[in-house]
Each structure stands twice: as structure tokens, then as C-alpha cells.
Scaffold this motif. Sequence first.
Motif, short mmCIF file in Angstrom:
data_model
loop_
_atom_site.label_atom_id
_atom_site.label_comp_id
_atom_site.label_asym_id
_atom_site.label_seq_id
_atom_site.Cartn_x
_atom_site.Cartn_y
_atom_site.Cartn_z
N MET A 42 8.89 -10.10 23.14
CA MET A 42 9.71 -10.16 21.93
C MET A 42 10.17 -11.62 21.75
O MET A 42 10.13 -12.42 22.68
N TYR A 96 15.00 -11.51 19.46
CA TYR A 96 15.12 -10.06 19.68
C TYR A 96 16.60 -9.70 19.91
O TYR A 96 17.07 -8.69 19.42
N GLY A 155 10.39 -2.62 30.67
CA GLY A 155 10.32 -3.13 29.30
C GLY A 155 11.71 -3.41 28.77
O GLY A 155 12.10 -2.94 27.71
N SER A 179 13.10 -6.33 27.88
CA SER A 179 13.20 -7.47 26.96
C SER A 179 14.30 -8.44 27.43
O SER A 179 14.45 -8.66 28.63
N ASN A 225 20.26 -4.39 24.79
CA ASN A 225 20.23 -2.92 24.80
C ASN A 225 20.09 -2.40 26.23
O ASN A 225 20.62 -1.33 26.58
N ASN A 249 12.53 -5.10 34.40
CA ASN A 249 11.10 -5.42 34.31
C ASN A 249 10.70 -5.73 32.87
O ASN A 249 11.17 -5.11 31.93
N ASP A 250 9.81 -6.67 32.73
CA ASP A 250 9.14 -6.90 31.44
C ASP A 250 7.90 -7.74 31.72
O ASP A 250 7.62 -8.12 32.87
N VAL A 251 7.14 -8.07 30.67
CA VAL A 251 5.91 -8.84 30.85
C VAL A 251 6.26 -10.26 31.31
O VAL A 251 7.40 -10.72 31.11
N GLY A 303 5.84 -8.39 35.11
CA GLY A 303 4.51 -7.79 35.27
C GLY A 303 4.40 -6.56 34.40
O GLY A 303 5.40 -6.06 33.88
N THR A 304 3.17 -6.07 34.26
CA THR A 304 3.00 -4.93 33.36
C THR A 304 3.33 -3.61 34.05
O THR A 304 2.91 -3.35 35.17
N PHE A 305 4.06 -2.78 33.33
CA PHE A 305 4.48 -1.49 33.89
C PHE A 305 3.35 -0.46 33.88
O PHE A 305 3.53 0.65 34.32
N HIS A 306 2.18 -0.84 33.37
CA HIS A 306 1.05 0.09 33.45
C HIS A 306 0.41 0.05 34.83
O HIS A 306 -0.52 0.81 35.10
N SER A 343 12.89 2.23 27.40
CA SER A 343 13.27 2.53 26.02
C SER A 343 12.49 1.64 25.06
O SER A 343 12.42 0.42 25.23
N TRP A 344 11.89 2.27 24.08
CA TRP A 344 11.18 1.55 23.02
C TRP A 344 10.09 0.63 23.56
O TRP A 344 9.84 -0.44 23.00
N ALA A 345 9.46 1.00 24.65
CA ALA A 345 8.43 0.12 25.22
C ALA A 345 7.09 0.82 25.39
O ALA A 345 6.05 0.17 25.38
N SER A 378 3.67 0.52 23.41
CA SER A 378 2.76 -0.62 23.58
C SER A 378 1.54 -0.21 24.39
O SER A 378 1.67 0.40 25.45
C1 LIG Z 1 10.73 -3.25 21.49
S1 LIG Z 1 11.08 -3.96 23.03
C2 LIG Z 1 12.30 -2.85 23.72
C3 LIG Z 1 13.26 -3.56 24.62
C4 LIG Z 1 14.41 -2.74 25.15
N1 LIG Z 1 13.95 -1.73 26.06
C5 LIG Z 1 15.23 -2.11 24.03
O1 LIG Z 1 15.38 -0.88 24.02
O2 LIG Z 1 15.73 -2.85 23.19
C6 LIG Z 1 9.66 -3.54 24.03
C7 LIG Z 1 9.63 -4.30 25.32
O3 LIG Z 1 8.62 -3.74 26.16
C8 LIG Z 1 7.94 -4.80 26.78
N2 LIG Z 1 6.62 -4.34 27.21
C9 LIG Z 1 5.60 -3.93 26.43
N3 LIG Z 1 4.52 -3.61 27.19
C10 LIG Z 1 4.90 -3.83 28.47
C11 LIG Z 1 4.23 -3.69 29.71
N4 LIG Z 1 2.98 -3.24 29.77
N5 LIG Z 1 4.90 -4.01 30.84
C12 LIG Z 1 6.21 -4.45 30.80
N6 LIG Z 1 6.87 -4.60 29.63
C13 LIG Z 1 6.24 -4.29 28.49
C14 LIG Z 1 7.87 -5.86 25.70
O4 LIG Z 1 7.58 -7.14 26.23
C15 LIG Z 1 9.26 -5.75 25.11
O5 LIG Z 1 10.17 -6.58 25.74
#
Ligand SMILES: C[S@@+](CC[C@H](N)C(=O)[O-])C[C@H]1O[C@@H](n2cnc3c(N)ncnc32)[C@H](O)[C@@H]1O
Length: 379
Positions: free
Chosen positions: A27, A36, A81, A83, A87, A121-123, A148-151, A166-168, A171
Motif C-alpha cells: 500500500m 494508506y 497483511g 500494512s 487498522n 506481517n506484510d510483504v 514475506g508473503t503469507f502464502h 483483514s482485507w488482505a 490478493s
Molecule cells: C488493503 S491492505 C489491508 C491492511 C490492513 N490489514 C487493514 O485492514 O487495513 C492489504 C495488505 O495486505 C498485504 N498483502 C497482500 N498480499 C500479501 C501477501 N501475500 N503476504 C503478506 N501481505 C500481503 C498488502 O501488502 C497490504 O498491506
Amino acid sequence: MTCKNGKADNDANEALPRRTDVPLHAMNAGDGPHSYVQNSSYQGGAVDIAKPIIEEEISKNLDIKNLSSTSPNGVWIADFGCSTGHNSFSAMQIVTQAIYKKHASSGRISGKVPKLFVVFNDVITNDFNTLFSSLPPHRNYNAIGVPGTFHGRLLPESSLHFAYSSWALQSLTEVPKAVAESGSAAWNKGKILYTRDRKEVCDAYLNQYTKDIEAFLEARAVEMVNGGLMALLIPAVPTSWNPETEYTIPSDINLLGSCLMDMANKGRLSEAKVDSFNLPYYFTTPEQLKAILEKSHSFTLERLEILNNPGKHTLCSVEARAAFFRAVHEGLLADHFGSEIIDELFDLYTEKLEASPVFLNPNNDKSIVILAILKRRLN
Ligand SMILES: C[S@@+](CC[C@H](N)C(=O)[O-])C[C@H]1O[C@@H](n2cnc3c(N)ncnc32)[C@H](O)[C@@H]1O
């Protein structure tokens, strides 16, 4: 970090299959007008409305007695995720307070109050500096960052007691290949996301989403302790809604796509560039998500609640809506089209929002948020 059983990090780090090859965009960083931090109240609305449900689930469903006796290294919570914080801090406050409350009310437990650790955690491209410099000063937990990626796997085996996201999870790890291939039945020419009238494109996206949610659950299944709880807030769409009078996030994204096509028609960028651009997001229906989650061998689906897009009234002006979209999508758009088109694109998008009687009214936003509570099955 150490494992639940006290074994040192060597064990935990053994061949973590991290997937750092995936180009993921964070973000917008910092706390300026396009950040963001300044433009995420839409997503933040979900946290408040989920609060009583998360508290109730922790109170009823988290086996604190077992956790306290098996967790000499504290209780570990992770936000996947997160960010740049904001939030996430509210959510982690809710979770940690509910855990302390549960501990306090479990009269049979002797011994000290557990130490709580929160993993953010986030990217890898996420602005962790903004996150850590704005941590609440009076928080009741220790904070740790894990990029790192949560996948894929991020944490040691059997180390995590409560997982939150939340909200992640909308992706995807990648845009489905067929969607970008001219000549394929799923070629998404002229659009930047699937639309309901192109079944092959929708199917390709759903297929990728299913694989990605399964990968997320597989990684968490290894990381979580038996009986650990997970709360997932997932942006979604209802099974049916009327595109003539209503909209959802995917239709809003396609409005942004139509601005790119307009710019291509004016010669500001090439049509081929628009054709080759697709956003890696999928917004599930409740039925689709339920089917994916119920297939898991590692988690039981304890609860699935549909929250009626609690954040929609935070976007009460077209400027606020455009700023919210920009804070989320700018990185991906600038990477593909160049940062020089961004101001013009969002000006055009604002104009289109203003001219649309449907998009102008937040009550027409039929997007929903799904709250899924899952529990790690006993091995
Ligand atoms: C829309 S934001 C939501 C942020 C926060 N959770 C919220 O509710 O406001 C989505 C977040 O998920 C992260 N994200 C997306 N794919 C991801 C992944 N594979 N691994 C870790 N983070 C990821 C994005 O970088 C971003 O910061």
C-alpha cells in the motif's frame, strides 16, 4: 523466536519455503495525503463491527488453560497483511485485551499473566518504518515484524496461538496466466479485472483464489498450535446484486479500468498496455469462500458472519473514494504504466464517479466483508 516446545530457532528455520519471488506491491507508504494510513477508514470499519464477535470467540473458544500450560514462551498472535499499522493496531488491541480478559476469568489457572507477542506481517516492500514508528506507546504486547508473503511459511512450527488477517486475502499470488494471453478463452482484453459477463475469466480468477487461500491455510496449519484460533476478515461480494443500480469493489475497479481505456483512446497510453494489465485480486462470494474453507483438513470452520460493508459510509465524497483507491492500487499501476499517468488517471476516475448516479451514493455499495473464525484441529 523459539518454538512452543522450547527447541531453538534452527529447527524452526529449517527449509521455510518462502516465496519471495512473487512481485507483490505494498500500500502507499508514509502518512502523507496519498498514504494508506490516511486513506484506510473504509477497511477500518470492519474491525469495529467484528470486535464483539472476536471477543466472544476468544472467550468461548480459545483454550487458554491449555495455552498457558503449553506456552512458556508467551502467547503469540499474528496479523497477516498488516500494512502500515493503523487498522492493525486497533485489531491487535481487541485481540490482546480479550486474551488477557479470558486469562483473568479462568479462575483455575495459577501462575503469571502470559506475555503476549504480536507478529506484524506484510510483504517485503511494506513500509515497516511507518508501522513501527507509530506503534501505540501503551500497548500490552511486544511487537515483532516478519516480512514475506503469507502464502508461504513465515513462522516456526506450532508457535502461533491466534492468527488474524483483514482485507488482505483478496490478493492473489499472481494474475491467472490465461487471463493475460491473447487467444485464450479467458483473455481479459480491455478490462483490468474479471467481470461477471466473462465466465472463463471469472473461473480463472476463482481457481487462482482457491489455490491461494489453500496455500495460506496450509502454511498456517504448520505454524499454529493445536486448538489455535484464526479470525479472517475477507472483502467479498454478495451472490447477486443489480449492476444497473448498485456496485461492489470489483465494479468500482472496472470503472477505474474504463478510465485507462479512455486514456488509451486519447493516445495517452497504448491499448496493448491496458490489455496486458490485470489486477491480482478476487472478491469471493460467501458460498465460494465457505466451500474452500470447509475443505480444509487442518481447520474447522467455527463461524462465518457476513458484515454489511461497515466502512462504506466513511467514503462520503468522490475525492475520499478516489483517495482510498489510489492508496491501494497506485504501486501496481505506476509499475505497469509509469508514475506520470497517475494524477491524470485519478482525476478522470474522480470525474467519472461524480458523473455516475450509481457510484455517487455509498448506499449503493453492496460490497460485504466476511468474518470467518477457524480453529486448528488437533493433530
Ligand atoms: C488493503 S491492505 C489491508 C491492511 C490492513 N490489514 C487493514 O485492514 O487495513 C492489504 C495488505 O495486505 C498485504 N498483502 C497482500 N498480499 C500479501 C501477501 N501475500 N503476504 C503478506 N501481505 C500481503 C498488502 O501488502 C497490504 O498491506
